[in-house]
Design an enzyme around this catalytic site. Structure first.
Site, PDB file in Angstrom:
ATOM      1  N   LYS A  67      11.956 -82.225 -15.260  1.00 20.23           N
ATOM      2  CA  LYS A  67      13.116 -82.739 -14.516  1.00 20.23           C
ATOM      3  C   LYS A  67      12.656 -83.847 -13.571  1.00 20.23           C
ATOM      4  O   LYS A  67      12.022 -83.597 -12.556  1.00 20.23           O
ATOM      5  CB  LYS A  67      13.779 -81.643 -13.684  1.00 20.23           C
ATOM      6  CG  LYS A  67      15.112 -82.129 -13.143  1.00 20.23           C
ATOM      7  CD  LYS A  67      15.499 -81.526 -11.808  1.00 20.23           C
ATOM      8  CE  LYS A  67      15.077 -82.286 -10.597  1.00 20.23           C
ATOM      9  NZ  LYS A  67      15.723 -83.577 -10.373  1.00 20.23           N
ATOM     10  N   GLU A  86       2.110 -80.174  -5.255  1.00 19.33           N
ATOM     11  CA  GLU A  86       1.592 -81.409  -4.647  1.00 19.33           C
ATOM     12  C   GLU A  86       2.672 -81.889  -3.701  1.00 19.33           C
ATOM     13  O   GLU A  86       3.746 -82.309  -4.143  1.00 19.33           O
ATOM     14  CB  GLU A  86       1.327 -82.476  -5.730  1.00 19.33           C
ATOM     15  CG  GLU A  86       0.366 -82.059  -6.831  1.00 19.33           C
ATOM     16  CD  GLU A  86      -1.086 -82.034  -6.393  1.00 19.33           C
ATOM     17  OE1 GLU A  86      -1.374 -82.407  -5.242  1.00 19.33           O
ATOM     18  OE2 GLU A  86      -1.928 -81.624  -7.202  1.00 19.33           O
ATOM     19  N   CYS A 134       2.668 -90.676  -1.192  1.00 19.25           N
ATOM     20  CA  CYS A 134       2.231 -89.507  -0.424  1.00 19.25           C
ATOM     21  C   CYS A 134       0.881 -89.746   0.243  1.00 19.25           C
ATOM     22  O   CYS A 134       0.564 -89.131   1.251  1.00 19.25           O
ATOM     23  CB  CYS A 134       2.153 -88.293  -1.338  1.00 19.25           C
ATOM     24  SG  CYS A 134       1.110 -88.592  -2.775  1.00 19.25           S
ATOM     25  N   GLU A 184       5.871 -86.384   8.517  1.00 16.61           N
ATOM     26  CA  GLU A 184       5.904 -87.357   7.413  1.00 16.61           C
ATOM     27  C   GLU A 184       7.212 -88.151   7.468  1.00 16.61           C
ATOM     28  O   GLU A 184       8.296 -87.576   7.390  1.00 16.61           O
ATOM     29  CB  GLU A 184       5.792 -86.649   6.054  1.00 16.61           C
ATOM     30  CG  GLU A 184       5.698 -87.653   4.911  1.00 16.61           C
ATOM     31  CD  GLU A 184       5.689 -87.005   3.528  1.00 16.61           C
ATOM     32  OE1 GLU A 184       6.518 -86.120   3.274  1.00 16.61           O
ATOM     33  OE2 GLU A 184       4.851 -87.416   2.702  1.00 16.61           O
TER      34      GLU A 184
HETATM   35  P1  NAP Z   1      11.894 -83.744  -2.996  1.00 19.09           P
HETATM   36  O1  NAP Z   1      13.192 -84.004  -2.352  1.00 19.09           O
HETATM   37  O2  NAP Z   1      11.129 -82.564  -2.577  1.00 19.09           O
HETATM   38  O3  NAP Z   1      12.167 -83.714  -4.560  1.00 19.09           O
HETATM   39  C1  NAP Z   1      11.149 -83.551  -5.514  1.00 19.09           C
HETATM   40  C2  NAP Z   1      11.755 -83.033  -6.810  1.00 19.09           C
HETATM   41  O4  NAP Z   1      12.212 -81.697  -6.576  1.00 19.09           O
HETATM   42  C3  NAP Z   1      12.977 -83.830  -7.264  1.00 19.09           C
HETATM   43  O5  NAP Z   1      13.008 -83.903  -8.667  1.00 19.09           O
HETATM   44  C4  NAP Z   1      14.112 -82.966  -6.737  1.00 19.09           C
HETATM   45  O6  NAP Z   1      15.337 -83.189  -7.394  1.00 19.09           O
HETATM   46  C5  NAP Z   1      13.554 -81.602  -7.015  1.00 19.09           C
HETATM   47  N1  NAP Z   1      14.243 -80.521  -6.323  1.00 19.09           N
HETATM   48  C6  NAP Z   1      14.967 -80.542  -5.194  1.00 19.09           C
HETATM   49  N2  NAP Z   1      15.473 -79.312  -4.923  1.00 19.09           N
HETATM   50  C7  NAP Z   1      15.061 -78.498  -5.903  1.00 19.09           C
HETATM   51  C8  NAP Z   1      15.265 -77.120  -6.205  1.00 19.09           C
HETATM   52  N3  NAP Z   1      16.010 -76.328  -5.446  1.00 19.09           N
HETATM   53  N4  NAP Z   1      14.686 -76.619  -7.314  1.00 19.09           N
HETATM   54  C9  NAP Z   1      13.920 -77.376  -8.110  1.00 19.09           C
HETATM   55  N5  NAP Z   1      13.725 -78.707  -7.897  1.00 19.09           N
HETATM   56  C10 NAP Z   1      14.282 -79.251  -6.798  1.00 19.09           C
HETATM   57  O7  NAP Z   1      10.896 -84.983  -2.823  1.00 19.09           O
HETATM   58  P2  NAP Z   1      11.246 -86.511  -2.965  1.00 19.09           P
HETATM   59  O8  NAP Z   1      12.066 -86.932  -1.788  1.00 19.09           O
HETATM   60  O9  NAP Z   1      11.759 -86.769  -4.338  1.00 19.09           O
HETATM   61  O10 NAP Z   1       9.789 -87.155  -2.882  1.00 19.09           O
HETATM   62  C11 NAP Z   1       9.167 -87.474  -1.680  1.00 19.09           C
HETATM   63  C12 NAP Z   1       8.155 -86.419  -1.294  1.00 19.09           C
HETATM   64  O11 NAP Z   1       7.237 -86.220  -2.358  1.00 19.09           O
HETATM   65  C13 NAP Z   1       7.318 -86.810  -0.104  1.00 19.09           C
HETATM   66  O12 NAP Z   1       7.221 -85.717   0.765  1.00 19.09           O
HETATM   67  C14 NAP Z   1       5.965 -87.137  -0.702  1.00 19.09           C
HETATM   68  O13 NAP Z   1       4.875 -86.981   0.163  1.00 19.09           O
HETATM   69  C15 NAP Z   1       5.920 -86.189  -1.834  1.00 19.09           C
HETATM   70  N6  NAP Z   1       4.962 -86.613  -2.857  1.00 19.09           N
HETATM   71  C16 NAP Z   1       3.795 -85.931  -2.963  1.00 19.09           C
HETATM   72  C17 NAP Z   1       2.840 -86.331  -3.880  1.00 19.09           C
HETATM   73  C18 NAP Z   1       1.531 -85.589  -4.012  1.00 19.09           C
HETATM   74  O14 NAP Z   1       0.850 -85.797  -5.008  1.00 19.09           O
HETATM   75  N7  NAP Z   1       1.147 -84.752  -3.075  1.00 19.09           N
HETATM   76  C19 NAP Z   1       3.090 -87.424  -4.705  1.00 19.09           C
HETATM   77  C20 NAP Z   1       4.306 -88.090  -4.573  1.00 19.09           C
HETATM   78  C21 NAP Z   1       5.243 -87.676  -3.642  1.00 19.09           C
HETATM   79  P3  NAP Z   1      16.409 -84.182  -6.707  1.00 19.09           P
HETATM   80  O15 NAP Z   1      15.819 -85.540  -6.795  1.00 19.09           O
HETATM   81  O16 NAP Z   1      17.619 -84.033  -7.522  1.00 19.09           O
HETATM   82  O17 NAP Z   1      16.585 -83.713  -5.302  1.00 19.09           O
END
Ligand code: NAP
Length: 479
Positions: free
Chosen positions: A172, A247, A281, A383
């Protein structure tokens, strides 16, 4: 208007419920596509399909599976410009970045894991009276959930090792950035990957994502995203004893020691702070500078930040694009307002740039540098995930290390010094999964990737990815 579709059972189809979600280009605010609003019924069908496909996929030889990964890499490579353009339009990132980082890395992810699979050593341990053979069995069906900042880069980073190990996947992507996942779906059909091995379902996290977490026949979840979502992923999946790789977020320090080469440190730390508009990130969003060189560094840093060319992401000369959405820009702006309330000084940025239509409707925000905040302030410890950095002065290396460790996160960071041995000493003292010295984001795909504290659980990368996407079984027999 493009209609993004799910990939399931070897065909491209809408969500079972027929509902769609609008996909907006963040640089213009214009609608560019609709995507399926998938839900638990779509996940249930995808799991059935994957269950049928998985035994045959797992019985292919290592060479056969590696060959499939190479075929996918070749097909992606032949469409690198199309991938870059789609990623740039969907995320607002500069086209040059989308081509050199996102598109290129998607190709190398498949190629790298194909080669690593071929090289994977057999584990056999001889005893005096018996032999042990370790067999890495596939988990079966794995769920892959990815964010919007590096869409195809991160999706391919998970799909490649998962299918290499004989699993079928249900993926997804973020609903904000579906375009390159759809291109990948089309490519998988073109190359003729066996039906059901990769299923890509679009939609909202709390709907289709949640259904993936909850499905009892999905045995592992690899999640990349924010820490709050990761906590929810863990709370939902852990009681079912699913394998979990998380991650998550970061608040990474760039540490400029007194003996650093200032020119190199400025260039490296500007890139670390603002690549992808600060939405990586690994970005170094807090910069800790030795007192002796603080003023020189800060002046040169601000001058370099002011040289960014902001605007049309599709223009080859643009070095700074838009944020992912207007909602995200408002969240980042709220942090800038907070910084001012907390006594911070805005050295540059903090405002929306003046751009011509249609980019005046985009989610642009100038790169922002803030000084005079406490290292304990919220802007320095939480963050923000946008184009905002805070500068702090330190008078001893111990103080720099203490500031670096003063966050809930522990993902990455960098140290800038002319004394590598001392740099390694400082690096080891930081609670973090990864530290670069005199560089940033230089990646060998064999090395462990992941964070400590609230940045992650587990490691991916190289053989560690293979370990995550398999169950090791030992077989022992007497001699
Ligand atoms: P996010 O809001 O946590 O979303 C990540 C993924 O999870 C999206 O596909 C989201 O779908 C999905 N999701 C949300 N609620 C869910 C649920 N209840 N069940 C299952 N999946 C669900 O993160 P983001 O805003 O897309 O990305 C930014 C964050 O990612 C930052 O905190 C960044 O640091 C982190 N990041 C970490 C790394 C690493 O390697 N450590 C790499 C890249 C990014 P939706 O889009 O539909 O909400």
């Amino acid at each position: 208007m493009q209609q993004v579709l799910n990939l399931m059972n070897g065909v491209l189809i809408p969500a079972g419920c027929g509902e769609t979600i609008d996909n907006i280009s963040p640089a213009t605010g214009q609608k560019i596509a609709t995507i399926p609003r998938s839900n638990d019924s779509d996940v249930a069908v995808a799991v059935k399909v994957a269950k049928i496909a998985q035994p045959a996929w797992a019985t292919l030889s290592i060479d056969e599976r590696a060959e499939w990964l190479d075929k996918i890499a070749d097909a992606l490579e032949s469409k690198i410009d199309e991938i870059a353009a789609a990623e740039s339009e969907d995320t607002g990132k500069p086209i040059s970045l989308a081509r050199d980082v996102d598109a290129a890395r998607s190709v190398s992810n498949f190629r790298f894991f194909a080669n690593l699979l071929r090289e994977k050593p057999k584990e056999i341990y001889e005893m005096k009276d018996a032999t042990n053979i370790v067999v890495d069995k596939p988990i079966g069906i794995v769920g892959l959930i990815t964010p919007w900042n590096l869409p195809l880069y991160l999706l391919s980073w998970k799909i490649a090792p998962a299918i290499a190990m004989g699993n079928c996947v249900i993926a997804k992507p973020s609903e904000l950035t579906p375009m390159t996942a759809f291109l990948l779906s089309q490519i998988l059909l073109e190359v003729g990957l066996p039906v059901g091995v990769v299923n890509i379902l679009h939609g909202f996290g709390p709907e289709v994502g949640q259904a993936i977490l909850e499905h009892p026949e999905i045995g592992a979840i690899s999640f990349t995203g924010g820490t709050a979502t990761g906590r929810h992923v863990a709370a939902t999946s852990a009681p079912m004893f699913k394998k979990l790789s998380l991650e998550m977020g970061g608040k990474n320090s760039t540490i400029i020691l007194a003996d650093a080469d200032v020119e190199k440190a400025v260039a490296g730390s500007v890139r670390a702070a603002f690549l992808n508009q600060g939405q990586v990130c690994l970005c170094g969003s807090r910069i800790l500078i030795a007192d002796e060189i603080y003023d020189e560094f800060a002046n040169k840093f601000v001058a370099k930040v002011e040289s960014f060319k902001i605007g049309d992401p599709m223009d080859e000369d643009t070095s700074f694009g838009s944020l992912i959405s207007n909602a995200h820009r408002q969240k980042v702006e709220a942090y800038i307002d907070l910084a001012i309330k907390e006594g911070g000084t805005i050295l540059t940025g903090g405002t929306r740039p003046n751009l011509q239509p249609p980019f005046d409707q985009g989610a642009f925000l100038g790169p922002t540098v803030i000084s005079d905040l406490s290292p304990h302030s919220r802007c320095s410890t939480e963050e923000i995930f946008g184009p905002v950095v805070v500068l702090h002065r330190f008078t001893s290396e111990e103080e720099a290390i203490a500031i670096a460790n003063n966050t809930e996160y522990g993902l990455a960071g960098s140290v800038w010094t002319e004394d590598i041995d001392n740099g390694i000493k400082v690096a080891e003292a930081i609670d973090s999964g990864m530290i670069w010295i005199n560089t940033w984001l230089h990646r060998d795909l064999r090395v462990p990737f992941g964070g400590v504290k609230n940045s992650g659980v587990g490691r991916e990368g190289g053989y560690r990815s293979f370990s995550f996407y398999s169950e090791a079984m030992n077989i022992n027999y007497p001699k």
